[in-house]
Design an enzyme around this catalytic site. Sequence first.
Site, PDB file in Angstrom:
ATOM      1  CD  GLN A 104      -4.282  -3.952  -5.524  1.00 48.20           C
ATOM      2  OE1 GLN A 104      -3.091  -3.924  -5.793  1.00 48.20           O
ATOM      3  NE2 GLN A 104      -5.162  -4.514  -6.338  1.00 48.20           N
ATOM      4  CG  ASN A 105      -8.920   1.298  -6.269  1.00 46.45           C
ATOM      5  OD1 ASN A 105      -7.829   0.927  -6.696  1.00 46.45           O
ATOM      6  ND2 ASN A 105     -10.057   1.030  -6.877  1.00 46.45           N
ATOM      7  CB  VAL A 106      -5.914   5.689  -1.921  1.00 43.96           C
ATOM      8  CG1 VAL A 106      -4.867   4.631  -1.592  1.00 43.96           C
ATOM      9  CG2 VAL A 106      -5.523   6.439  -3.197  1.00 43.96           C
ATOM     10  CG  HIS A 122      -2.367  -0.063  -1.388  1.00 51.62           C
ATOM     11  ND1 HIS A 122      -2.297  -0.331  -2.737  1.00 51.62           N
ATOM     12  CD2 HIS A 122      -1.727  -1.095  -0.780  1.00 51.62           C
ATOM     13  CE1 HIS A 122      -1.646  -1.477  -2.935  1.00 51.62           C
ATOM     14  NE2 HIS A 122      -1.299  -1.955  -1.756  1.00 51.62           N
ATOM     15  N   PRO A 217     -10.662  -5.865 -18.721  1.00 51.81           N
ATOM     16  CG  PRO A 217     -10.582  -3.606 -19.342  1.00 51.81           C
ATOM     17  CD  PRO A 217     -10.662  -4.510 -18.161  1.00 51.81           C
TER      18      PRO A 217
END
Length: 253
Positions: A104-106, A122, A217
Site C-alpha cells: 500500500q506504500n507509495v 496505491h 508491534p
Amino acid sequence: MDDLERVVTALREARGVVVLTGAGVSAESGLRTFRGPDGWWRGHDPLRLATPEAFAADPALVSEWYDERRLGALAAHPNPAHIALAALERHLVAAGRRFLLVTQNVDGLHRRAGSRAVVELHGTITVWRDHRSGRRVTPPATPFASHPQPGPDGGHLRPDVVWFGEALPSAALAEAEAALGWCDLFVVVGTSAVVYPAAGLIEGAAAQGARCVEVNPEPSAANVHTRLVGRAGDLLPRLVARAFGAGSSSTQA
Ligand code: OAD
C-alpha cells in the site's frame, strides 16, 4: 515450537508466498505512518488531505504536503525489513516457488531494496500527473518552485497515488487478487488493515486456505492465524535468516 519457529517452518514449506505491506514497513526508514501519533502535518489530518476533495479545495496545501513526502521518500533508505523481503523473494524464486509483494506504500522503497515482483496498490509518490489530462511526469528530486505546480497540459500536478474515494489501478488489484489463488502463506506487515480493498486481500487469502501471519508491534484489525509482535526491521531479517540461513538478508550486490 514458538510462533516464530512456526512461521519459519511455514516459509520453508510454502509453495507460494504473498506479502502485504503498509506504512509500518517504512517507519524504520524514518517515514511517518498514516495513523501513528506523528502522522499529522501542520495541524492537518493526513486522512483528510489524501482526498480529491482536499485537492480541489486547496491544491497548494495538498501539493505542499505531498511534495514534502515525495522528497522524504527520495531521501529515505530501505531498512532491514525491505531488504529482508527482497532476500525472501530471491530465496523463494531460486527454489522454484512463487512470491508476490503487494504494498500500500507509495514510497518506492521495496523496489529500491531489490524486490522485483511488486504490486503498488496505491500508486507511487515519485510520479505526478496533470490533474486535467492525466499525463505523467517524474519531477526532479528538488522541491517544487510553487504550489500547486503547473502540469504540462494546463492543469495542476498531483501525485500519481490513489486517494480516498478513488479506484485502485485495476491491473494492480487484479494481480494481487489472482495471487490469492496460488499462495499458501500470506504475510501482513506494518498495516493497520483498515483500508479496503487492500485489507480485503487478507480475508480473501484466508478464505482460499492460506495461512495468514502478521508482523506488527501492535495487533492490527486483520484476522490472522499467527501474530508476531515486534518491529518489521527486527522480525523479518530473523525470519528470513532462520528459514534460509545466516546472512541471507544482505543486500544484493
Ligand atoms: P497506518 O498508519 O494505518 O498503519 C501503520 C501500521 O504500521 C500500524 O499497524 C502500526 O502498528 C504498524 N507499525 C508501526 N511501526 C512498525 C514497525 N516498525 N514494524 C511493523 N509495523 C509497524 O498505515 P497503513 O495501514 O499502511 O492509503 O495505511 C493504509 C492506507 O491508508 C495507506 O496506504 C494510505 C492510508 O490512508 C491511501 O493513501 C489511499
